[in-house]
Design a protein around this motif. Sequence first.
Motif, PDB file in Angstrom:
ATOM      1  N   VAL A 171       3.709  -4.657   6.685  1.00  0.00           N
ATOM      2  CA  VAL A 171       2.424  -5.360   6.625  1.00  0.00           C
ATOM      3  C   VAL A 171       1.316  -4.456   7.143  1.00  0.00           C
ATOM      4  N   THR A 172       1.562  -3.775   8.254  1.00  0.00           N
ATOM      5  CA  THR A 172       0.572  -2.862   8.823  1.00  0.00           C
ATOM      6  C   THR A 172       0.198  -1.778   7.818  1.00  0.00           C
ATOM      7  N   ALA A 173       1.194  -1.155   7.203  1.00  0.00           N
ATOM      8  CA  ALA A 173       0.936  -0.086   6.238  1.00  0.00           C
ATOM      9  C   ALA A 173       0.230  -0.612   4.983  1.00  0.00           C
ATOM     10  N   ALA A 174       0.646  -1.778   4.499  1.00  0.00           N
ATOM     11  CA  ALA A 174       0.057  -2.325   3.266  1.00  0.00           C
ATOM     12  C   ALA A 174      -1.408  -2.700   3.466  1.00  0.00           C
ATOM     13  N   VAL A 175      -1.726  -3.367   4.567  1.00  0.00           N
ATOM     14  CA  VAL A 175      -3.115  -3.775   4.807  1.00  0.00           C
ATOM     15  C   VAL A 175      -3.984  -2.550   5.099  1.00  0.00           C
ATOM     16  N   ALA A 176      -3.463  -1.573   5.820  1.00  0.00           N
ATOM     17  CA  ALA A 176      -4.214  -0.343   6.069  1.00  0.00           C
ATOM     18  C   ALA A 176      -4.533   0.366   4.761  1.00  0.00           C
ATOM     19  N   GLU A 177      -3.566   0.416   3.864  1.00  0.00           N
ATOM     20  CA  GLU A 177      -3.781   1.045   2.553  1.00  0.00           C
ATOM     21  C   GLU A 177      -4.817   0.271   1.738  1.00  0.00           C
ATOM     22  N   LEU A 178      -4.752  -1.043   1.805  1.00  0.00           N
ATOM     23  CA  LEU A 178      -5.684  -1.888   1.048  1.00  0.00           C
ATOM     24  C   LEU A 178      -7.126  -1.725   1.546  1.00  0.00           C
ATOM     25  N   PHE A 179      -7.315  -1.630   2.860  1.00  0.00           N
ATOM     26  CA  PHE A 179      -8.652  -1.540   3.443  1.00  0.00           C
ATOM     27  C   PHE A 179      -9.117  -0.097   3.642  1.00  0.00           C
ATOM     28  N   LYS A 180      -8.331   0.856   3.166  1.00  0.00           N
ATOM     29  CA  LYS A 180      -8.627   2.273   3.394  1.00  0.00           C
ATOM     30  C   LYS A 180     -10.007   2.674   2.888  1.00  0.00           C
ATOM     31  N   ASP A 181     -10.388   2.273   1.707  1.00  0.00           N
ATOM     32  CA  ASP A 181     -11.638   2.728   1.095  1.00  0.00           C
ATOM     33  C   ASP A 181     -12.731   1.673   1.095  1.00  0.00           C
ATOM     34  N   ILE A 182     -12.581   0.614   1.874  1.00  0.00           N
ATOM     35  CA  ILE A 182     -13.601  -0.440   1.896  1.00  0.00           C
ATOM     36  C   ILE A 182     -14.813   0.079   2.686  1.00  0.00           C
ATOM     37  N   ARG A 183     -15.974  -0.209   2.178  1.00  0.00           N
ATOM     38  CA  ARG A 183     -17.215   0.262   2.832  1.00  0.00           C
ATOM     39  C   ARG A 183     -18.139  -0.889   3.036  1.00  0.00           C
TER      40      ARG A 183
END
Length: 180
Positions: free
Chosen positions: A168-180
């Motif tokens: 879950v930690t890795a998936a959400v981090a990947e999802l929010f990686k490029d959010i600005r």
Amino acid sequence: MKRIFLILMPALLLLLAACSTTRVVDREPADGFSLSSYKTFNFYEVSASGDSTVPDAAYRQGVTMLQREIARQLTLHGLHQAANPDLEVNIGLVLQEKVQTRQTDIREAPRYVGQRRYSWKSEEIEVGRYKEGTATIHLVDRAQNKMVWRGVVEDVVSPKASRREAQVTAAVAELFKDIR
């Protein structure tokens, strides 16, 4: 020996990182969306519906893990959780059982001697079952009641509870990686 280990270790770590099953399916911001325009966030109430074979406690645990990690990511982006937020977070969670198969080939055909009408055809053989989870995250501008960002992430859900938290930690981090 030590030098070979030091040379091969980075290559091995890159190979293991490439084996991640997490897949960001979609990231879709609304026109003009900027996360820095918002100061506070909170979550919509999540309720289970539909035909569910997942026990309610396991579902709640998954939602809680997602909420905790989304809150952490939004906090890292400068927002804080509040009772009357600018931005509301809606979570959709789907868990499906999948069947892994392989196809037989002619090398696996039994050998027959003396039968003239023998036929063999390829078939799918089940080799395993697994669960795949899909999380859909909607960020909603509360003042306009309008969705301003949507992200969807998929992953194979580990049967081990200790591994699920890391997933879950890795998936959400990947999802929010490029959010600005």
